[in-house]
Design an enzyme around this catalytic site. Structure first.
Site, mmCIF file in Angstrom:
data_model
loop_
_atom_site.group_PDB
_atom_site.id
_atom_site.type_symbol
_atom_site.label_atom_id
_atom_site.label_comp_id
_atom_site.label_asym_id
_atom_site.label_seq_id
_atom_site.Cartn_x
_atom_site.Cartn_y
_atom_site.Cartn_z
ATOM 1 N N SER A 4 -10.301 -3.457 -10.844
ATOM 2 C CA SER A 4 -10.765 -2.365 -12.068
ATOM 3 C C SER A 4 -10.285 -2.956 -13.204
ATOM 4 O O SER A 4 -9.600 -3.983 -13.645
ATOM 5 C CB SER A 4 -9.740 -1.252 -11.731
ATOM 6 O OG SER A 4 -9.842 -0.680 -10.566
HETATM 7 N N1 SAM Z 1 -7.371 -0.960 -8.365
HETATM 8 C C1 SAM Z 1 -7.861 -2.072 -7.561
HETATM 9 C C2 SAM Z 1 -7.679 -3.315 -8.231
HETATM 10 O O1 SAM Z 1 -7.024 -3.225 -9.298
HETATM 11 O O2 SAM Z 1 -8.299 -4.240 -7.911
HETATM 12 C C3 SAM Z 1 -9.523 -2.190 -7.381
HETATM 13 C C4 SAM Z 1 -9.899 -0.888 -6.459
HETATM 14 S S1 SAM Z 1 -11.586 -1.277 -6.254
HETATM 15 C C5 SAM Z 1 -12.391 -0.366 -7.472
HETATM 16 C C6 SAM Z 1 -11.686 0.272 -4.824
HETATM 17 C C7 SAM Z 1 -11.314 -0.206 -3.450
HETATM 18 O O3 SAM Z 1 -11.319 0.755 -2.609
HETATM 19 C C8 SAM Z 1 -12.077 -1.463 -2.799
HETATM 20 O O4 SAM Z 1 -11.377 -2.596 -2.561
HETATM 21 C C9 SAM Z 1 -12.686 -0.744 -1.373
HETATM 22 O O5 SAM Z 1 -12.962 -1.417 -0.502
HETATM 23 C C10 SAM Z 1 -11.533 0.525 -1.339
HETATM 24 N N2 SAM Z 1 -12.008 1.334 -0.565
HETATM 25 C C11 SAM Z 1 -13.026 2.132 -0.468
HETATM 26 N N3 SAM Z 1 -13.019 3.051 0.519
HETATM 27 C C12 SAM Z 1 -11.708 3.126 1.065
HETATM 28 C C13 SAM Z 1 -10.990 3.975 2.174
HETATM 29 N N4 SAM Z 1 -11.456 4.901 2.792
HETATM 30 N N5 SAM Z 1 -9.863 3.681 2.203
HETATM 31 C C14 SAM Z 1 -9.119 2.451 1.704
HETATM 32 N N6 SAM Z 1 -9.618 1.814 0.705
HETATM 33 C C15 SAM Z 1 -11.060 2.011 0.444
#
Ligand code: SAM
Length: 217
Positions: free
Chosen positions: A61
Site C-alpha cells: 500500500s
Molecule cells: N497493506 C498491505 C501492505 O502494506 O503490503 C497491502 C495489502 S494489498 C493492498 C491487499 C491484500 O489483500 C493482498 O495481498 C490480497 O491478496 C489480500 N486479500 C484479498 N482478499 C483477501 C481475503 N479474503 N483474505 C485475506 N487476504 C485477502
C-alpha cells in the site's frame, strides 16, 4: 540518496504535510524500512508515496494510506488488532509497533511466507499469521482473543463483512475500503451495541477483497 535520508523525507515532508500528526505513528514509520518489503527490482521507489507491485497481482500500500488508516483506528498500546490482507507485511509491521498483538490473514500463501520472513528479520514477534479467507475473520484466535479492539481490511469490499463486525469488540473500530472493484470510499465503522455508526473518509482505490463475504474472484 541513502534509504535513511529518503525515509526522513517521506515521514517529515510527505506524511506530516498530508496531515499525519500522531508522533507515535510517525515514529513507527521512521523505524520501519519499507525497502525490505519491496521486490529488489523496485527498491529504488521504496520511499515514494506510491503503492508498488509485490507480485501475485498484489501491491504494497501507499505509505500515506497506511498512515491515514492507522491514524483513523485510534490504536492503543493494549489493542489486539485483526488485519485482513497481509500483502507485503509492511502495514503489519507498522501496526505491531503501535498495538499489543496483531493477527494478520492473507489469502495468497507466497505473500504470507515472504511477509513472515521479513518480519522475522526485523525481529518483530507480536504478529500471528494465517493463510486463508480473511472475510470470515480469525475464529481460531478465540478464546485467546475473544474479540478484536480494531479491525483493518486492506482490500476493497462491496460491503462490510458481517463475520468481521461480529468479531469486533463493542466500542471497537473497523476500517475498510468499501465500494466497487474500481473505486471505493474509506469507511470507519464504530461498533456500539446493535447501532453501528459509519463515517466516510474519502475516495480510495484498493485491490479486491476476494472471499465468501467479499468479491467472488
Ligand atoms: N497493506 C498491505 C501492505 O502494506 O503490503 C497491502 C495489502 S494489498 C493492498 C491487499 C491484500 O489483500 C493482498 O495481498 C490480497 O491478496 C489480500 N486479500 C484479498 N482478499 C483477501 C481475503 N479474503 N483474505 C485475506 N487476504 C485477502
Amino acid at each position: 540518496m541513502k534509504y535513511d535520508d529518503q525515509l526522513k523525507i517521506l515521514v517529515n515532508s510527505v506524511l506530516k504535510l498530508k496531515g499525519i500528526k500522531d508522533q507515535k505513528i510517525l515514529d513507527a514509520f521512521m523505524t520501519t524500512p519499507r525497502h525490505e518489503f519491496v521486490p529488489e527490482n523496485l527498491r529504488i521507489y521504496s520511499y515514494k508515496d506510491h503503492p508498488l507491485s509485490i507480485g501475485d497481482g498484489q501491491t504494497i500500500s501507499q505509505p500515506y494510506i497506511v498512515a491515514l488508516m492507522v491514524q483513523l483506528l485510534e490504536i492503543q498500546k493494549t489493542d489486539k488488532i485483526l488485519e485482513i490482507g497481509t500483502g507485503s507485511g509492511y502495514q503489519t509491521a507498522i501496526l505491531s509497533k503501535l498495538a499489543d498483538e496483531v493477527f494478520t490473514v492473507e489469502r495468497i500463501d507466497n505473500l504470507a511466507r515472504n511477509a513472515r520472513k521479513v518480519l522475522k528479520k526485523l525481529q518483530i514477534t507480536n504478529v500471528h499469521f494465517r493463510v486463508g479467507d480473511g472475510t470470515k475473520g480469525w475464529i481460531k484466535a478465540f478464546p485467546v482473543c475473544e474479540f478484536f479492539d480494531k479491525i483493518i481490511i486492506s482490500a476493497a469490499s462491496p460491503e462490510v463483512p458481517e463475520s468481521l463486525i461480529n468479531q469486533l469488540k463493542d466500542g471497537g473500530i473497523l476500517i475498510l475500503p468499501c465500494g466497487s472493484r474500481i473505486q471505493q470510499d474509506l469507511i470507519i465503522v464504530r461498533k456500539d451495541g446493535e447501532n453501528n455508526t459509519k463515517e466516510n473518509h474519502g475516495a480510495c482505490s484498493f485491490v479486491p477483497l476476494i472471499g465468501e463475504e467479499g468479491w467472488e474472484n
